[in-house]
Design an enzyme around this catalytic site. Structure first.
Site, PDB file in Angstrom:
ATOM      1  N   ASP A  62       0.832  -1.198   0.000  1.00 59.70           N
ATOM      2  CA  ASP A  62       0.000   0.000   0.000  1.00 59.70           C
ATOM      3  C   ASP A  62       0.872   1.255   0.000  1.00 59.70           C
ATOM      4  OD1 ASP A  62      -2.188  -1.663   0.196  1.00 59.70           O
ATOM      5  OD2 ASP A  62      -2.429  -1.393   2.359  1.00 59.70           O
ATOM      6  N   VAL A  63       0.308   2.358  -0.458  1.00 59.86           N
ATOM      7  CA  VAL A  63       1.037   3.629  -0.480  1.00 59.86           C
ATOM      8  C   VAL A  63       1.593   3.964   0.904  1.00 59.86           C
ATOM      9  CG1 VAL A  63       0.780   6.126  -0.759  1.00 59.86           C
ATOM     10  CG2 VAL A  63      -0.207   4.575  -2.462  1.00 59.86           C
TER      11      VAL A  63
END
Length: 308
Positions: A141-142
């Site tokens: 995920d970012v």
């Protein structure tokens, strides 16, 4: 078509500025939220435009329209200071991904990616996979930092995809979650599917995809617990969803119900989640490889505050 998202402001973010609060909910830099607000792409309660100094209200409905960009799915070579290569050969490259960048370009994401950074460093990646995901065999995920492997050759891409699919890759994460786990060590076996109301989130749902998470408590504090987590499966947001379902969200993960006051106290602007260890068989030489990654400065600082 533009990518549209709708979010409902949680109780814990009542009174927070719109630009900083939405950045935390969406997991994107505040500067990106400011650009969207300036472009009149953010509205509340279905009709009123948001300004960045607005104060969010619990239960408020916010609509965000990410402007479509012609180059959104194009690799843009760039230098990403905190992206570090820790191993590479003719077939693979293993990197430490910093928080704040995506694994690869995608619609709705206007920031940098691991593939952008590798291109900026002159690393040639296999052409296997969709154009914007060439060489990508796993994603973080970012807001998650840590170890990630990317394929540089066609054979590496094919074999690594199979190894991830058939659960032959060991993936270890450290997560700081709210509260104390009971029991301290266990397995979460709960199916995950897209959230029924918020299509940018996921949730434990009957009929969802099999999702298995193993955890062990490394250290318990008054308000939080440091866990070592091994993923048996690899669903989108799996750790975050499973921990939230147990009422122990990752500290700093506002999207999945974390307390923003605890995150502020610890200086966290994203979830405390780091991919600390990655072990797999080399796709060509078949030798065993294992890599470890220490905490980045923001996570290390948060732990120091808890241990003080």
């Amino acid at each position: 078509m533009p990518d549209r998202r709708r979010v409902v402001i949680p109780d814990g973010m009542d009174g927070e500025r719109a630009d900083s609060g939405l950045a935390r909910i969406l997991g994107i830099p505040r500067t990106k939220v400011e650009l969207l607000i300036e472009a009149k792409s953010v509205s509340k309660n279905r009709n009123k435009l948001v300004v960045k100094s607005d104060r969010l209200k619990a239960g408020e409905i916010i609509d965000i329209e990410f402007l479509e960009q012609e180059d959104a799915l194009t690799i843009q070579p760039s230098i990403i200071p905190d992206l570090r290569i820790i191993y590479q050969d003719e077939d693979i490259v293993v990197v430490e991904k910093p928080a704040g960048i995506a694994a690869h370009p995608s619609l709705g994401w206007q920031g940098s990616s691991v593939l952008d950074g590798l291109a900026g460093l002159g690393v040639n990646i296999t052409t296997s996979g969709a154009a914007e995901r060439q060489g990508v065999v796993q994603r973080l995920d970012v807001g998650t930092s840590g170890l990630m492997v990317v394929a540089k050759s066609e054979i590496a891409y094919s074999k690594l995809k199979d190894d991830f699919r058939y659960r032959k890759v060991k993936k270890i994460y450290h997560a700081l979650v709210q509260g104390r786990m009971d029991p301290f060590k266990g397995t979460i076996d709960a199916p995950i599917a897209r959230h029924p109301r918020d299509d940018w989130k996921f949730a434990v749902m009957d009929g969802g995809r099999e999702s298995v998470t193993h955890y062990d408590t490394l250290e318990a504090f008054a308000a939080a617990s440091l866990l070592e987590i091994e993923l048996e499966t690899g669903r989108t947001h799996q750790i975050r969803v499973h921990m939230s379902a147990l009422k122990h969200p990752c500290v700093g993960d506002i999207t999945y119900g974390a307390d923003p006051k605890l995150a502020d106290f610890l200086g966290l602007e994203r979830q405390f989640l780091h991919a600390t260890r990655l072990a797999f068989v080399h796709p060509v030489s078949r030798g065993e490889l294992e890599f470890e990654s220490g905490y980045p400065s923001d996570l290390a600082h948060a732990l120091e505050l808890l241990q003080a």
